[in-house]
Design a protein around this motif. Sequence first.
Motif, PDB file in Angstrom:
ATOM      1  N   GLY A 163       0.800  -1.219   0.000  1.00  0.00           N
ATOM      2  CA  GLY A 163       0.000   0.000   0.000  1.00  0.00           C
ATOM      3  C   GLY A 163       0.830   1.265   0.000  1.00  0.00           C
ATOM      4  N   SER A 164       1.812   1.357   0.888  1.00  0.00           N
ATOM      5  CA  SER A 164       2.623   2.578   0.950  1.00  0.00           C
ATOM      6  C   SER A 164       3.437   2.753  -0.326  1.00  0.00           C
ATOM      7  CB  SER A 164       3.545   2.556   2.173  1.00  0.00           C
ATOM      8  OG  SER A 164       4.412   1.432   2.157  1.00  0.00           O
ATOM      9  N   SER A 165       3.944   1.640  -0.875  1.00  0.00           N
ATOM     10  CA  SER A 165       4.671   1.726  -2.146  1.00  0.00           C
ATOM     11  C   SER A 165       3.750   2.193  -3.260  1.00  0.00           C
ATOM     12  CB  SER A 165       5.274   0.362  -2.504  1.00  0.00           C
ATOM     13  OG  SER A 165       6.194  -0.072  -1.536  1.00  0.00           O
ATOM     14  N   ALA A 166       2.509   1.688  -3.267  1.00  0.00           N
ATOM     15  CA  ALA A 166       1.556   2.098  -4.297  1.00  0.00           C
ATOM     16  C   ALA A 166       1.263   3.586  -4.214  1.00  0.00           C
ATOM     17  CB  ALA A 166       0.264   1.293  -4.165  1.00  0.00           C
ATOM     18  N   VAL A 167       1.100   4.105  -2.991  1.00  0.00           N
ATOM     19  CA  VAL A 167       0.854   5.543  -2.832  1.00  0.00           C
ATOM     20  C   VAL A 167       2.009   6.338  -3.427  1.00  0.00           C
ATOM     21  CG1 VAL A 167       0.628   7.405  -1.149  1.00  0.00           C
ATOM     22  CG2 VAL A 167      -0.664   5.290  -0.834  1.00  0.00           C
ATOM     23  N   ALA A 168       3.238   5.963  -3.086  1.00  0.00           N
ATOM     24  CA  ALA A 168       4.406   6.697  -3.580  1.00  0.00           C
ATOM     25  C   ALA A 168       4.567   6.576  -5.090  1.00  0.00           C
ATOM     26  CB  ALA A 168       5.663   6.193  -2.869  1.00  0.00           C
ATOM     27  N   ILE A 169       4.278   5.396  -5.635  1.00  0.00           N
ATOM     28  CA  ILE A 169       4.408   5.185  -7.078  1.00  0.00           C
ATOM     29  C   ILE A 169       3.331   5.947  -7.834  1.00  0.00           C
ATOM     30  CG2 ILE A 169       4.122   3.423  -8.874  1.00  0.00           C
ATOM     31  CD1 ILE A 169       5.557   1.480  -6.905  1.00  0.00           C
ATOM     32  N   LEU A 170       2.107   5.897  -7.354  1.00  0.00           N
ATOM     33  CA  LEU A 170       1.029   6.648  -8.002  1.00  0.00           C
ATOM     34  C   LEU A 170       1.311   8.140  -7.984  1.00  0.00           C
ATOM     35  CD1 LEU A 170      -1.934   4.610  -6.530  1.00  0.00           C
ATOM     36  CD2 LEU A 170      -1.578   4.973  -8.980  1.00  0.00           C
ATOM     37  N   ALA A 171       1.866   8.629  -6.880  1.00  0.00           N
ATOM     38  CA  ALA A 171       2.219  10.053  -6.802  1.00  0.00           C
ATOM     39  C   ALA A 171       3.255  10.407  -7.857  1.00  0.00           C
ATOM     40  CB  ALA A 171       2.741  10.378  -5.407  1.00  0.00           C
ATOM     41  N   LEU A 177      -4.667  10.683  -5.312  1.00  0.00           N
ATOM     42  CA  LEU A 177      -4.561   9.530  -4.432  1.00  0.00           C
ATOM     43  C   LEU A 177      -5.538   9.570  -3.284  1.00  0.00           C
ATOM     44  CD1 LEU A 177      -0.699   9.356  -4.160  1.00  0.00           C
ATOM     45  CD2 LEU A 177      -2.152   7.616  -5.110  1.00  0.00           C
ATOM     46  N   HIS A 178      -6.284   8.492  -3.102  1.00  0.00           N
ATOM     47  CA  HIS A 178      -7.072   8.278  -1.907  1.00  0.00           C
ATOM     48  C   HIS A 178      -6.481   7.067  -1.194  1.00  0.00           C
ATOM     49  CE1 HIS A 178     -10.988  10.493  -3.274  1.00  0.00           C
ATOM     50  NE2 HIS A 178      -9.896  11.151  -3.612  1.00  0.00           N
ATOM     51  N   ALA A 179      -6.213   7.185   0.086  1.00  0.00           N
ATOM     52  CA  ALA A 179      -5.570   6.113   0.838  1.00  0.00           C
ATOM     53  C   ALA A 179      -6.478   5.647   1.964  1.00  0.00           C
ATOM     54  CB  ALA A 179      -4.234   6.581   1.406  1.00  0.00           C
ATOM     55  N   SER A 180      -6.555   4.347   2.150  1.00  0.00           N
ATOM     56  CA  SER A 180      -7.375   3.768   3.218  1.00  0.00           C
ATOM     57  C   SER A 180      -6.473   3.109   4.246  1.00  0.00           C
ATOM     58  CB  SER A 180      -8.331   2.724   2.629  1.00  0.00           C
ATOM     59  OG  SER A 180      -8.899   1.927   3.640  1.00  0.00           O
ATOM     60  N   THR A 181      -6.760   3.354   5.515  1.00  0.00           N
ATOM     61  CA  THR A 181      -5.994   2.749   6.603  1.00  0.00           C
ATOM     62  C   THR A 181      -6.872   2.596   7.835  1.00  0.00           C
ATOM     63  OG1 THR A 181      -4.054   2.986   8.033  1.00  0.00           O
ATOM     64  CG2 THR A 181      -5.169   5.022   7.373  1.00  0.00           C
ATOM     65  N   GLY A 182      -6.502   1.646   8.667  1.00  0.00           N
ATOM     66  CA  GLY A 182      -7.167   1.499   9.945  1.00  0.00           C
ATOM     67  C   GLY A 182      -6.389   2.128  11.085  1.00  0.00           C
ATOM     68  N   LYS A 183      -5.331   2.879  10.743  1.00  0.00           N
ATOM     69  CA  LYS A 183      -4.440   3.455  11.762  1.00  0.00           C
ATOM     70  C   LYS A 183      -4.592   4.973  11.799  1.00  0.00           C
ATOM     71  CE  LYS A 183      -1.241  -0.305  10.852  1.00  0.00           C
ATOM     72  NZ  LYS A 183       0.033  -0.700  10.216  1.00  0.00           N
ATOM     73  N   ASP A 184      -5.161   5.474  12.881  1.00  0.00           N
ATOM     74  CA  ASP A 184      -5.410   6.912  13.001  1.00  0.00           C
ATOM     75  C   ASP A 184      -4.121   7.731  13.015  1.00  0.00           C
ATOM     76  OD1 ASP A 184      -8.117   6.419  13.116  1.00  0.00           O
ATOM     77  OD2 ASP A 184      -8.190   6.407  15.311  1.00  0.00           O
ATOM     78  N   ASP A 185      -3.044   7.154  13.544  1.00  0.00           N
ATOM     79  CA  ASP A 185      -1.801   7.906  13.671  1.00  0.00           C
ATOM     80  C   ASP A 185      -0.981   7.952  12.386  1.00  0.00           C
ATOM     81  OD1 ASP A 185      -1.009   5.281  13.600  1.00  0.00           O
ATOM     82  OD2 ASP A 185       0.278   5.373  15.377  1.00  0.00           O
ATOM     83  N   ALA A 186      -1.497   7.370  11.302  1.00  0.00           N
ATOM     84  CA  ALA A 186      -0.737   7.308  10.041  1.00  0.00           C
ATOM     85  C   ALA A 186      -1.161   8.363   9.037  1.00  0.00           C
ATOM     86  CB  ALA A 186      -0.889   5.924   9.415  1.00  0.00           C
ATOM     87  N   SER A 192       2.247  12.915   3.694  1.00  0.00           N
ATOM     88  CA  SER A 192       3.618  13.216   3.251  1.00  0.00           C
ATOM     89  C   SER A 192       3.988  12.423   2.005  1.00  0.00           C
ATOM     90  CB  SER A 192       4.625  12.927   4.372  1.00  0.00           C
ATOM     91  OG  SER A 192       4.856  11.527   4.526  1.00  0.00           O
ATOM     92  N   LEU A 193       3.301  11.278   1.802  1.00  0.00           N
ATOM     93  CA  LEU A 193       3.514  10.485   0.591  1.00  0.00           C
ATOM     94  C   LEU A 193       2.640  10.952  -0.570  1.00  0.00           C
ATOM     95  CD1 LEU A 193       3.686   6.848   2.059  1.00  0.00           C
ATOM     96  CD2 LEU A 193       5.595   8.253   1.278  1.00  0.00           C
ATOM     97  N   SER A 194       1.901  12.036  -0.359  1.00  0.00           N
ATOM     98  CA  SER A 194       1.079  12.692  -1.389  1.00  0.00           C
ATOM     99  C   SER A 194      -0.336  12.154  -1.490  1.00  0.00           C
ATOM    100  CB  SER A 194       1.752  12.649  -2.771  1.00  0.00           C
ATOM    101  OG  SER A 194       2.987  13.338  -2.748  1.00  0.00           O
ATOM    102  N   ALA A 195      -0.823  11.423  -0.481  1.00  0.00           N
ATOM    103  CA  ALA A 195      -2.238  11.061  -0.466  1.00  0.00           C
ATOM    104  C   ALA A 195      -3.061  12.318  -0.204  1.00  0.00           C
ATOM    105  CB  ALA A 195      -2.509  10.025   0.611  1.00  0.00           C
ATOM    106  N   THR A 196      -4.079  12.550  -1.024  1.00  0.00           N
ATOM    107  CA  THR A 196      -4.890  13.770  -0.892  1.00  0.00           C
ATOM    108  C   THR A 196      -6.106  13.560  -0.003  1.00  0.00           C
ATOM    109  OG1 THR A 196      -6.109  13.213  -2.909  1.00  0.00           O
ATOM    110  CG2 THR A 196      -4.159  14.628  -3.145  1.00  0.00           C
ATOM    111  N   THR A 197      -6.601  12.321   0.068  1.00  0.00           N
ATOM    112  CA  THR A 197      -7.773  12.010   0.876  1.00  0.00           C
ATOM    113  C   THR A 197      -7.499  10.722   1.639  1.00  0.00           C
ATOM    114  OG1 THR A 197      -9.247  13.003  -0.768  1.00  0.00           O
ATOM    115  CG2 THR A 197     -10.254  11.534   0.852  1.00  0.00           C
ATOM    116  N   ILE A 198      -7.791  10.727   2.947  1.00  0.00           N
ATOM    117  CA  ILE A 198      -7.593   9.547   3.782  1.00  0.00           C
ATOM    118  C   ILE A 198      -8.953   8.993   4.190  1.00  0.00           C
ATOM    119  CG2 ILE A 198      -6.430   8.591   5.795  1.00  0.00           C
ATOM    120  CD1 ILE A 198      -4.515   9.965   3.856  1.00  0.00           C
ATOM    121  N   TRP A 199      -9.144   7.712   3.969  1.00  0.00           N
ATOM    122  CA  TRP A 199     -10.371   7.020   4.344  1.00  0.00           C
ATOM    123  C   TRP A 199     -10.067   6.033   5.465  1.00  0.00           C
ATOM    124  CZ3 TRP A 199     -15.150   7.530   1.667  1.00  0.00           C
ATOM    125  CH2 TRP A 199     -15.099   8.307   0.501  1.00  0.00           C
ATOM    126  N   GLU A 200     -10.962   5.944   6.435  1.00  0.00           N
ATOM    127  CA  GLU A 200     -10.874   4.892   7.435  1.00  0.00           C
ATOM    128  C   GLU A 200     -11.282   3.570   6.775  1.00  0.00           C
ATOM    129  OE1 GLU A 200      -9.700   5.149  10.427  1.00  0.00           O
ATOM    130  OE2 GLU A 200      -9.436   7.341  10.320  1.00  0.00           O
TER     131      GLU A 200
END
Length: 337
Positions: A163-171, A177-186, A192-200
């Motif tokens: 996932g993190s590699s995909a975010v950086a490569i897509l950027a 970029l929309h990124a999904s994570t279950g970690k609030d602290d991330a 910083s990796l250029s995700a514009t929207t974060i989804w839980e």
Amino acid sequence: MAQSTFQAFVVDHEAGAEPGVRMLSTDDLQGDVLVDVAWSSLNYKDGLASIPEGKVARRSPLVVGVDLAGTVRESSDERFMPGRQVIAHGHDLGVSHHGGLAELARVPGDWVVQLPEGLSTRDAMVLGTAGFTAGLSLQLLEERGLTPDSGPVLVTGATGGVGSSAVAILAARGYELHASTGKDDAHEWLTSLSATTIWERAEIEEHAERPLSKQLWAATIDSVGGKTLAGALSATRYGGAVAASGLTGGAKLTTSVMPFILRGVALVGADSAYLDMAVRQAVWNRLGADLRPADIDLLVDEEITLDGVQAGLGVLLAGGARGRKLVRLGGLATAST
């Protein structure tokens, strides 16, 4: 041929021994190409191989590690002569063939690709199997017509290796970029990796409750599977596609045919283990060029030696990873007669 002794991270499920660093010799290895391993990385599959209940290791004892990068020391394969820098991953490496978490590795020549221009051996393992899978996923989506103008692309499991590699490569390719994570602290790190929207993650899973949900994403790179994958399919735009490569969220997929027959959505599998070697080399060449992340070191969560592998695998298995765990190996093997 001089025998060499070297350190390796070994699991031995049949003997019931604790996984750990052992001293081995080149007599323990098989393959056409002997590589001085400079770098490897930790992957979820390595974690599964390290525990009996993971049901991944198919020999015992086994040197774990599904990827490696280094320099050819000896070779009977004319394609990879001594001094050439190479990458090996996939096939049975770290599963039924001694893997990359070792100072020396011997592998069949048909499992080896040349290190591409634009990447050092360290860079190659910052990406590793995870980054390769992310790059392959994007290539498969682009082959179906995806471009940066198509609309936002969702990356699930965005703090993991793929996932993190995909975010950086897509950027690097200019995608929204929309990124999904279950970690609030991330969230800050993903930004910083250029995700514009974060989804839980729970928000993505909510879409799985409906056969067809609101059309949100032009495509998805999914490394989670399960309900997350079902949610992504339900909310993919007309004519879009989802590239799936993981199952940390479960192997079972409960969905309907609606996204496929009413929106023409495609589900594409991204398998990096047994991919045709010409395609594998082509993807690595792109990872050194147009798919190379702008700041590759942002992906590195931790740089360790073999002594830190056991703890690192525990973090991966517990779902606590953020980015890539890089393993430094080079320069410690010793020759004897």
